[in-house]
Design a protein around this motif. Structure first.
Motif, PDB file in Angstrom:
ATOM      1  N   TYR A  80      -3.463  10.854   2.826  1.00 48.88           N
ATOM      2  CA  TYR A  80      -4.330  11.496   3.803  1.00 48.88           C
ATOM      3  C   TYR A  80      -3.964  12.971   4.003  1.00 48.88           C
ATOM      4  O   TYR A  80      -4.821  13.854   3.961  1.00 48.88           O
ATOM      5  N   PHE A  81      -2.669  13.204   4.210  1.00 46.76           N
ATOM      6  CA  PHE A  81      -2.254  14.585   4.482  1.00 46.76           C
ATOM      7  C   PHE A  81      -2.407  15.473   3.251  1.00 46.76           C
ATOM      8  O   PHE A  81      -2.778  16.640   3.367  1.00 46.76           O
TER       9      PHE A  81
ATOM     10  N   LEU B 206       9.700   6.880   6.872  1.00 46.48           N
ATOM     11  CA  LEU B 206      10.037   5.853   5.885  1.00 46.48           C
ATOM     12  C   LEU B 206      11.537   5.601   5.807  1.00 46.48           C
ATOM     13  O   LEU B 206      11.989   4.718   5.086  1.00 46.48           O
TER      14      LEU B 206
ATOM     15  N   TYR C 150       0.809   9.917   3.079  1.00 45.02           N
ATOM     16  CA  TYR C 150       0.939  10.881   1.992  1.00 45.02           C
ATOM     17  C   TYR C 150      -0.425  11.248   1.414  1.00 45.02           C
ATOM     18  O   TYR C 150      -0.714  12.399   1.124  1.00 45.02           O
TER      19      TYR C 150
ATOM     20  N   LYS D 192      -4.691  15.290   0.998  1.00 46.34           N
ATOM     21  CA  LYS D 192      -6.092  15.698   0.955  1.00 46.34           C
ATOM     22  C   LYS D 192      -6.376  16.798   1.976  1.00 46.34           C
ATOM     23  O   LYS D 192      -7.014  17.808   1.666  1.00 46.34           O
TER      24      LYS D 192
ATOM     25  N   ILE E 143       0.853  -1.185   0.000  1.00 48.86           N
ATOM     26  CA  ILE E 143       0.000   0.000   0.000  1.00 48.86           C
ATOM     27  C   ILE E 143       0.887   1.231   0.000  1.00 48.86           C
ATOM     28  O   ILE E 143       1.846   1.314   0.760  1.00 48.86           O
TER      29      ILE E 143
ATOM     30  N   THR F  84      -0.078   5.546   3.400  1.00 43.82           N
ATOM     31  CA  THR F  84      -1.366   6.233   3.491  1.00 43.82           C
ATOM     32  C   THR F  84      -1.216   7.657   4.005  1.00 43.82           C
ATOM     33  O   THR F  84      -2.041   8.511   3.698  1.00 43.82           O
TER      34      THR F  84
ATOM     35  N   MET G 202       3.437  -1.400   7.852  1.00 45.22           N
ATOM     36  CA  MET G 202       2.700  -0.791   6.749  1.00 45.22           C
ATOM     37  C   MET G 202       1.308  -0.443   7.221  1.00 45.22           C
ATOM     38  O   MET G 202       0.552  -1.316   7.639  1.00 45.22           O
ATOM     39  N   LEU G 203       0.987   0.831   7.150  1.00 40.97           N
ATOM     40  CA  LEU G 203      -0.367   1.257   7.506  1.00 40.97           C
ATOM     41  C   LEU G 203      -1.336   0.769   6.452  1.00 40.97           C
ATOM     42  O   LEU G 203      -1.073   0.849   5.256  1.00 40.97           O
ATOM     43  N   ILE G 204      -2.490   0.261   6.894  1.00 43.66           N
ATOM     44  CA  ILE G 204      -3.452  -0.205   5.902  1.00 43.66           C
ATOM     45  C   ILE G 204      -4.752   0.584   5.951  1.00 43.66           C
ATOM     46  O   ILE G 204      -5.591   0.449   5.089  1.00 43.66           O
ATOM     47  N   GLU G 205      -4.888   1.444   6.952  1.00 45.20           N
ATOM     48  CA  GLU G 205      -6.110   2.227   7.047  1.00 45.20           C
ATOM     49  C   GLU G 205      -5.928   3.539   6.302  1.00 45.20           C
ATOM     50  O   GLU G 205      -4.954   4.262   6.554  1.00 45.20           O
ATOM     51  N   PRO G 206      -6.841   3.869   5.381  1.00 44.96           N
ATOM     52  CA  PRO G 206      -6.632   5.095   4.609  1.00 44.96           C
ATOM     53  C   PRO G 206      -6.707   6.371   5.451  1.00 44.96           C
ATOM     54  O   PRO G 206      -6.077   7.366   5.101  1.00 44.96           O
ATOM     55  N   ASN G 207      -7.450   6.368   6.525  1.00 39.45           N
ATOM     56  CA  ASN G 207      -7.499   7.565   7.365  1.00 39.45           C
ATOM     57  C   ASN G 207      -6.578   7.411   8.562  1.00 39.45           C
ATOM     58  O   ASN G 207      -6.636   6.414   9.275  1.00 39.45           O
ATOM     59  N   ILE G 208      -5.745   8.400   8.738  1.00 41.71           N
ATOM     60  CA  ILE G 208      -4.828   8.352   9.863  1.00 41.71           C
ATOM     61  C   ILE G 208      -5.584   8.784  11.106  1.00 41.71           C
ATOM     62  O   ILE G 208      -6.298   9.785  11.093  1.00 41.71           O
TER      63      ILE G 208
END
Lengths: 303, 303, 303, 303, 303
Positions: free
Chosen positions: C211-212, D257, C209, C214, C204, C207, D1-7
């Motif tokens: 989210y922020f 990262l 990048y 947007k 993935i 995220t 690895m983050l998998i949730e689209p909203n932080i």
């Protein structure tokens, strides 16, 4: 390759005087046009040079990136020619066995295979620089020179001779099939590197990018001068040129890297690199009559 | 490939006249709208074209980067086709031994393997340019042409014939297994390069980038004209178009590189490269009836 | 892959309507807040949207670069699957010798090795698209399907069968060790390409990048509307949305390339590529019952 | 690895609260200094934060590019470990022949060669995460564990055991020299990938870039607050922090990262990838006792 | 390689004090010139430093990109030297069979081949750092040292000895032709890596970029000071220097990475990497007298 960290003023002027004159004349014209004609009618908004300045900085940056990449790719390719030449010589000297040859023949066979590699490099260099340079021929036997003269691409013809010599080596039992494969792969890599140098030499950077960038910088300088002449009077001619110079000289710096195999002070120092590898290979053969490394010219650059 | 450093005005106009007309009409409309309608009610803030100008310069730069990369990758792939063609010919000529064949048969076997490689290049070129070009067939035997006509991908079919010929060569003892491997690896590389060219030809650059960039430039030009018409009056039409032209022509320059295998003046000069390698291979075979290099058209570009 | 150069308005709205509504509501709110609350107390300085606009253009550009690179890398990997599939078929057809097999057995052995390669591509495609797609099984023998059903990764299991078949070929004297090596290397490359596609599918994009970016675009639009409402009154709602749309749609264009193996109109056209290679391989086998190429949907896109 | 689209807000605050406090204090100080001291004496020109804002956006973008490239390179290397592990297992299972071994011995030999590959991955993962993780040892025989304990680099020591086992396989006639070469090349590739992961882990990103970028953002925020406090009064504290937050959080996203092998939510999910390949390899061996895939933690991230 | 996240003030001052003094003097001069001469005659328009600031940020960014790429490429090359050294040692230890040698001879042959690889790394390191460092010679036999002293490129001469030893190994039946090929390919890769390090060391980054960037930053600082002195009075000297410092220190950070093989705190830590591989190789040989890892200096950096 320039080696002096400070660029001489003479060099800067030599590279930019034509453009400088065009810019100064344009700035003067812009100043006069505004003073005489425009200012009573309308104003050039300062947003125009601001936006143009940013956009053109992108395009100049783009050209510089591509130019630098060409130059560095060119340097890498000659670097790989150096590496493969050494590996070739190392393989010839260590892996060719004497077979049925007597000591003298054995030494001569090895020497000729290494010499021909040096000839290949000199022939390729001459071709890349469009030079009439016969240095390569001193590393070839007379009959080899004869064979080659009939061909348009001398470096390629020398590679062909190496292939045939390799085939001969195996036939005479001086290398086995495994060593044949290893050495043939080096020939393939040398052929690839040769083709890559020709690609860079023969592919003209899209002329539209260069042409339009020049035109846009000119446009930017004129619009900037028109705008600042409202504040800075006659000094706007000088200021307009100064800002233009920043853009123009960066663009010219990039352009000077665009043809990395030319025979000029910004290009890849093919003379130096070729000589280095010549010295390495002769040392590996144990020869004693070894040429000097290439010296910088005026302590300013190496060709 | 354009070879003339200065772009002719006619070429610029031919490439941009439609867009120029749209921009000029839009600028006139914007000028009128502002003069007649807006100015008594509100003002377009100059921050809008400033911010848009910067952002769009990024996006135009992005498109140009990708376009240039496609073009350069395309050029590299044809460069590797050149290299592998030479290596193929060198291997055929130096490494295929006579076996039980008589002198004439031996010469013919080698010649046909090299000729078929030239046919491969011409067939691939025709395919990339969507041209009905039968040049390839003059390097094939009649029965080979027959075999191939049944297939959709002629270049691929020729590679298949090369594989079978290679298999045959080993069966007849003209090459050993080691040479078989080396030559087969060249066929694999030629097959890879063929696939890569098709990838570039058949993959359309994401149309959204092109479409939106055009729309955004238009938006920028209109908003800029609206803003500057407060300062520059009717001249704002000219100034708006001028700034727009900088963006538009850069975008168009990029787009002209996007399909590097098309048959136009900005594309990779496949005719020239193919002819060069044709000449090289015929020279390597020692032939005397060798075609001329491709000449530039109007001293302006090479196809 | 979109093939129409003009994006339909319906497509644009479908992709952006949610964001458009959010932006318009935010712009209205910003306009009201400023009109009602702020303007008697303080002013939002225009430097804030200016600086934000530039910075966010960088970040949007960054995301687009990475998205495009993923998409192009994905396309390259499928390109190499095409090339290696052709090389595999070419090797099978040209280099497998009859050994002690009779003519029919010989034809069947070769056919099954090529068919299994087509099955591999269909299985990999189904896996990448999370689709329940049994097309692959029509190119397998019943007992092969049985063997595979027990495994989680069908494409990998098919490669395993190819390895075993290759081992068998050598045992039965239909290929020698040299050809074994060449073909095994193709299997290794197919395995590599399979793993690379899984890497792109399963990794993935950070995220944070997305989210922020947007959130920042939203911040930028609000601050811009606050600033310009001093000049443009109620029109600032429209102008704020318009500038925001430039940023948002570019960001969304990038995001649509981020998962290049999804089954949508912006992704790599796996159906089309797989069919092309299927046709090529069947032609190489000399079959006559050959499927049609994949057709575009609505003349708008290819899957 | 983050998998949730909203932080989650909590995550954002956890990552930035220290910096937020520093920024807010600085903004307050700047506001006070200007109100109390400066404004009667001179004005901070707005050109300063404008220029700084643009320049620092470049530098933040630069850091993010390099960070992303490190992360993606790290992901690619583990991807190639996956591919080479599968190719290894496929080679072992398909190409090792029974020789003189009885059925049980034969199965054990193959199983141990595949198990040791799983051990290699677990040992490498533990090393990259500086973890005391003995998972690897459950895939080794007791005497193999003994041998290895004496060495500093366990993963490297396991590769050494694989080499020796390979040498043994050939001695006992279970593979021929051609297969030996193919498998040894996989070991070389595994050794390369191991070294590459260590390079990324052990090479600290030039600290100067991180340190100065932080200092410059601080400088920018202070100068911005000084400038806008003339317009926005006490609100300038909030606005200064807000713009600063855009820069700071982008910089922090990049930094997260930078060390892609750490055991945190932004890093490459080594647990997940290693487990996937473990499952694949056990399936290929036909085992039935297969572990579950790694599950996301809180549906938020995978390690 | 710096390992401390915070840069000491002393280090910053040491790197920038000369430039700081030049900038401060220039700012004072600019302030005085404006106060005394210009302000009664004309105004420097603020568009000039704005445009210059953006353009120069591009060029500084460009230099930093190239510098970082050189540094990272240099690190990668030494990484591949690490990998190939391990693969070499692994091959020697696992694949060389005893042949007719007695146990002692057998152990010595293997040890010398591994020791010579360590010597190669130390010789290459000394060459890259232009150091008179004889560490390499402790891993060579006396007569090997003799042979080498006659040559200009010691690392290359050691590679030559490895080739000859490899040829000898095969002659004495300790390795077969297949193993010979595998090990020779490692020698070719070591030779390539050696050449690549020399390419980076010997290719001077185009001096024009460095020279002009310095000049342009100076120009920018002066023009900025001229502009802001109208608003900020004598404080403009400080502010001009501060903004200049952002540009200058970023440029200097880049330059410090430009020569990654120098013996300074920003360069690639060759001492550390070479020692690591030395320890690895001695462990693989089962030796007990193993040197300590390299320690950081002042807990600040590693060489």
């Amino acid at each position: 390759m320039l080696i002096e960290p400070n660029i001489r003023l003479s060099r800067i002027l030599r590279n930019t005087w034509q453009v400088d004159i065009i810019m100064i004349i344009s700035c003067i014209a812009a100043y006069l046009v505004r003073t005489v004609l425009i200012r009573h009618h309308f104003e050039i908004p300062s947003i125009i040079p601001t936006v143009l300045g940013t956009a053109i900085a992108f395009f100049v940056g783009f050209n510089n990136n591509q130019a630098y990449d060409r130059w560095w790719e060119a340097r890498k390719i000659w670097g790989s020619l150096v590496n493969d030449s050494r590996s070739w010589a190392r393989s010839i000297i260590s892996y060719v066995s004497q077979g049925k040859a007597d000591d003298l023949q054995y030494a001569i066979v090895k020497k000729r295979l290494v010499y021909r590699q040096i000839a290949f490099l000199y022939a390729l260099k001459a071709r890349l620089r469009d030079a009439v340079d016969e240095t390569y021929s001193q590393y070839l036997e007379p009959h080899e020179k004869e064979e080659i003269k009939l061909q348009g691409n001398i470096a390629n013809a020398i590679l062909m001779q190496q292939s045939k010599a390799l085939q001969q080596l195996e036939k005479e039992g001086m290398i086995d099939s495994f060593r044949f494969i290893e050495m043939n792969q080096l020939l393939v890599k040398l052929c690839d590197a040769m083709g890559m140098t020709e690609r860079i030499k023969n592919t003209i950077y899209p002329t539209a990018y260069i042409y339009f960038t020049k035109a846009f910088i000119w446009l930017f300088v004129v619009s900037l001068t028109l705008v600042i002449s409202a504040f800075a009077g006659v000094w706007s001619i000088f200021l307009g040129w100064l800002v233009g110079f920043v853009y123009v000289s960066t663009q010219i710096n990039g352009m000077s890297l665009m043809n990395p195999f030319d025979n000029n002070s910004a290009a890849v120092p093919l003379n130096q690199i070729t000589r280095t590898i010549e010295i390495n290979l002769l040392e590996m053969l144990g020869e004693t009559n070894i040429p000097e490394p290439v010296k910088p010219i005026n302590n300013e650059y190496v060709l």
